[in-house]
Design a protein around this motif. Structure first.
Motif, PDB file in Angstrom:
ATOM      1  N   GLY A 234       0.826  -1.208   0.000  1.00 44.73           N
ATOM      2  CA  GLY A 234       0.000   0.000   0.000  1.00 44.73           C
ATOM      3  C   GLY A 234       0.858   1.255   0.000  1.00 44.73           C
ATOM      4  N   PHE A 235       1.905   1.252   0.832  1.00 47.37           N
ATOM      5  CA  PHE A 235       2.795   2.427   0.883  1.00 47.37           C
ATOM      6  C   PHE A 235       3.662   2.535  -0.381  1.00 47.37           C
ATOM      7  CE2 PHE A 235       1.925   2.200   5.508  1.00 47.37           C
ATOM      8  CZ  PHE A 235       1.537   3.509   5.703  1.00 47.37           C
ATOM      9  N   TYR A 240       4.806   5.325  -5.328  1.00 49.02           N
ATOM     10  CA  TYR A 240       4.964   5.263  -6.791  1.00 49.02           C
ATOM     11  C   TYR A 240       3.937   6.141  -7.504  1.00 49.02           C
ATOM     12  CZ  TYR A 240       5.289   3.296 -11.487  1.00 49.02           C
ATOM     13  OH  TYR A 240       5.436   3.138 -12.852  1.00 49.02           O
ATOM     14  N   ILE A 241       2.662   5.911  -7.165  1.00 47.82           N
ATOM     15  CA  ILE A 241       1.601   6.665  -7.860  1.00 47.82           C
ATOM     16  C   ILE A 241       1.464   8.067  -7.283  1.00 47.82           C
ATOM     17  CG2 ILE A 241      -0.863   6.706  -8.443  1.00 47.82           C
ATOM     18  CD1 ILE A 241      -0.815   3.619  -8.274  1.00 47.82           C
ATOM     19  N   GLY A 242       1.403   8.120  -5.922  1.00 49.79           N
ATOM     20  CA  GLY A 242       1.235   9.432  -5.274  1.00 49.79           C
ATOM     21  C   GLY A 242       2.443  10.321  -5.467  1.00 49.79           C
ATOM     22  N   LEU A 253       1.391  17.949  -1.220  1.00 47.16           N
ATOM     23  CA  LEU A 253       2.042  17.249  -0.109  1.00 47.16           C
ATOM     24  C   LEU A 253       1.058  16.977   1.024  1.00 47.16           C
ATOM     25  CD1 LEU A 253       5.548  18.971   0.119  1.00 47.16           C
ATOM     26  CD2 LEU A 253       5.060  16.619  -0.552  1.00 47.16           C
ATOM     27  N   GLY A 254       0.109  17.859   1.184  1.00 46.43           N
ATOM     28  CA  GLY A 254      -0.941  17.662   2.196  1.00 46.43           C
ATOM     29  C   GLY A 254      -1.795  16.457   1.868  1.00 46.43           C
ATOM     30  N   ASP A 255      -2.162  16.324   0.565  1.00 45.90           N
ATOM     31  CA  ASP A 255      -2.915  15.148   0.130  1.00 45.90           C
ATOM     32  C   ASP A 255      -2.108  13.876   0.340  1.00 45.90           C
ATOM     33  OD1 ASP A 255      -5.199  16.494  -0.703  1.00 45.90           O
ATOM     34  OD2 ASP A 255      -4.394  16.897  -2.691  1.00 45.90           O
ATOM     35  N   PHE A 256      -0.816  13.953   0.032  1.00 46.17           N
ATOM     36  CA  PHE A 256       0.081  12.801   0.192  1.00 46.17           C
ATOM     37  C   PHE A 256       0.122  12.355   1.657  1.00 46.17           C
ATOM     38  CE2 PHE A 256       4.034  10.562   0.727  1.00 46.17           C
ATOM     39  CZ  PHE A 256       4.182   9.826  -0.449  1.00 46.17           C
ATOM     40  N   TYR A 259      -3.282  10.944   2.698  1.00 47.18           N
ATOM     41  CA  TYR A 259      -3.515   9.629   2.100  1.00 47.18           C
ATOM     42  C   TYR A 259      -2.707   8.545   2.819  1.00 47.18           C
ATOM     43  CZ  TYR A 259      -5.309   6.697  -1.650  1.00 47.18           C
ATOM     44  OH  TYR A 259      -6.016   5.753  -2.355  1.00 47.18           O
ATOM     45  N   SER A 260      -1.471   8.890   3.202  1.00 47.81           N
ATOM     46  CA  SER A 260      -0.640   7.919   3.937  1.00 47.81           C
ATOM     47  C   SER A 260      -1.279   7.559   5.271  1.00 47.81           C
ATOM     48  CB  SER A 260       0.769   8.473   4.146  1.00 47.81           C
ATOM     49  OG  SER A 260       0.750   9.577   5.024  1.00 47.81           O
ATOM     50  N   LEU A 261      -1.923   8.546   5.921  1.00 45.05           N
ATOM     51  CA  LEU A 261      -2.618   8.281   7.184  1.00 45.05           C
ATOM     52  C   LEU A 261      -3.869   7.449   6.957  1.00 45.05           C
ATOM     53  CD1 LEU A 261      -2.230  11.729   8.986  1.00 45.05           C
ATOM     54  CD2 LEU A 261      -1.149   9.569   9.624  1.00 45.05           C
TER      55      LEU A 261
END
Length: 552
Positions: A234-235, A240-242, A253-256, A259-261
């Protein structure tokens, strides 16, 4: 749970907002500082509220699991306690103990951990996946495509898990039964010097259980690493995509960070999937065993129109045997081993069932009498007495509320009072498991005292003087006759001298009453093949031989 997951989805949004603010070059230092502080306080408040709600939800749901365990144990025990003794003759005690402990724990896990995580996973996916979809559809589809692969893998493993879980559950029942037998029969084991043999047998069973547990653990052990691989994938997809989207400025970067959370929030529900399947298979195995017990219907139960009786008034009619027992009579039942004496006694109390119109009490078929009320007027002292692992006083007063003076009174009647004073704590001395610290004769005398304390209308003594010396048995008989004047007492015995003064003696052979009458009448029977005369002749020869040996 909804509140927990809404806050779990809201916190990444706050972090996204903070990161985007930090990247924004157009706002002033003061505005940035105020905004960040506001976000920090909101973040802290949200985390505290989420912690409170999560704790509360676990408290409630785990409490439900414990309540399920409590209710199941109660239901199983209540069901077992109402089954007839014949059921327990064919069922291992250790297996029943395993069901009421180990198998019930599976339902506690289902009602607590499993339900909690099923609810949590359902709500988490319902709340977080739409937010992930809103941020980046391609990344969300890629991440969710891993879930069916995981489910397929776990389903494949679950077949092995179920098979090994079934074997482990059965082995736990067998080993519980083995331990229970060894602890109950410890004196026999030591008497025959079989300690090492029993240790070897236990080691074999324990080794088989260990081996099966290891097979089960091997099957389970693949689940956790696979979960971690899925999490890592998942990470990797996110990077890769994000990462590519961030480089192309299609992804902030905020979305990234948010999304990781989100991925992190979903890792635990995915990780618990394997354990949920394991618990569900445990419950399936345990449910089958519990259901088998709960579905067993009592063969001896009240008829639909059964009536209560409060006392024994007139007579017992043994219609199938052509005999009658009147109120207040002292009756003897004798016969060869296996002639049906004890079975008749058990039928009178409906510990074994009888046919319709076989036995009547005061003109009422005992099958039409409520079992509880029947057993209030009849009590039996069996040859193989059972004592509870508690004090002598509590064993004597079992089932009745009597004073210490009355306990002593019935103990004296059973000729046991003087011996009790030799015990370390007198009447408060705790007897061992099943009364093992007492001799056979002592156990029988405690059982007789217990029956006299209940003072039933009909008392059956089923060879309950067999382990008591003849001179003490004679005193006990006198005391029983004194205490039970006007009440019916039935003596089942192979010691014919016990029934010499009985008002009527039933002689049984091959489950029939073949002779009846008083002692002298039966001895004067003109029939050469009289069963009673043969029994008396054998008993007389044995008594004579014992007397000669004692003189020698």
């Amino acid at each position: 749970m909804i509140g927990v997951n809404l806050l779990a989805a809201y916190i990444p949004q706050l972090i996204k907002k903070a990161i985007n603010l930090l990247q924004d070059q157009s706002i002033t230092q003061a505005t940035l500082s105020n905004s960040i502080n506001q976000i920090l306080f909101t973040l802290l408040g949200s985390a505290l509220v989420m912690a409170f709600l999560r704790t509360k939800s676990r408290h409630i749901i785990f409490g439900i699991g414990r309540q399920i365990e409590f209710d199941l144990k109660k239901d199983i025990f209540n069901h077992l306690i109402h089954l007839e003794p014949a059921f327990f003759e064919n069922k291992k005690a250790g297996d029943l103990i395993s069901i009421i402990t180990n198998d019930v724990q599976s339902f506690r896990a289902l009602g607590g951990f499993a339900i909690l995580n099923i609810m949590n996973s359902t709500i988490a996916f319902s709340v977080i996946v739409p937010l992930m979809w809103q941020v980046n559809r391609t990344l969300t589809i890629s991440f969710l495509s891993l879930v069916p692969i995981l489910i397929g893998f776990v389903t494949y493993l679950s077949k092995a898990i179920k098979t090994h879980q079934q074997k482990v559950t059965e082995m736990l029942g067998s080993i519980s039964h083995f331990i229970e037998q060894n602890l109950s029969g410890i004196h026999i084991i030591k008497s025959y010097g079989q300690e090492e043999a029993e240790i070897k047998r236990f080691q074999e069973q324990n080794h088989n259980l260990l081996s099966e547990y290891l097979h089960l653990i091997k099957a389970r052990s693949f689940i956790s690493p696979i979960m971690k691989v899925v999490a890592s994938l998942g990470f990797i997809l996110l990077l890769y995509i994000g990462g590519g989207a961030v480089i192309k400025s299609n992804f902030s970067l905020g979305d990234f960070a948010a999304y990781s959370l989100y991925i992190e929030r979903l890792i635990w529900p995915i990780a618990t999937l394997g354990w949920l399947i394991t618990i569900i298979y445990r419950v399936q195995v345990s449910s089958k065993r519990i259901t088998e017990v709960l579905n067993i219907k009592a063969q001896i139960a009240d008829e639909e129109k059964a009536e209560e009786i409060s006392e024994f008034k007139e007579s017992i009619q043994l219609s199938s045997l052509g005999a009658q027992i009147l109120k207040g009579q002292k009756i003897g039942i004798v016969g060869p081993i296996g002639s049906g004496k004890s079975i008749l006694a058990q039928k009178l109390m409906r510990l074994k069932d009888c046919e319709k119109n076989e036995i009547f009490i005061d003109g009422i078929d005992i099958k039409n009498i409520k079992i509880d009320s029947l057993r209030k007027i009849i009590n039996i002292v069996p040859q193989e007495t059972f004592l509870f692992s508690t004090s002598i006083a509590e064993n004597i007063a079992y089932g009745v509320d009597i004073s210490d003076e009355e306990i002593e009174k019935y103990s004296k009647a059973a000729c046991f009072h003087e011996e009790i004073h030799k015990f370390p704590e007198d009447y408060m001395t705790v007897v061992g498991e099943r009364g093992i610290t007492l001799s056979g004769g002592q156990r029988q005398r405690v059982a007789i005292a217990r029956a006299l304390a209940i003072n039933p209308d009909i008392l059956i003594l089923d060879d309950s003087l067999s382990s008591i010396d003849d001179h003490i048995a004679s005193k006990i008989l006198q005391n029983i006759h004194e205490l039970r004047k006007g009440k019916t007492t039935i003596f089942i015995t192979h010691k014919l001298q016990i029934v010499q003064n009985a008002e009527n003696i039933f002689v049984m052979d091959k489950f029939n009453i073949v002779e009846q009458g008083r002692h002298q009448e039966l001895l004067k029977s003109p029939h050469q093949d009289s069963v009673y005369k043969q029994l008396w002749f054998k008993a007389s020869k044995l008594i004579k031989r014992e007397g000669e040996l004692s003189n020698d």
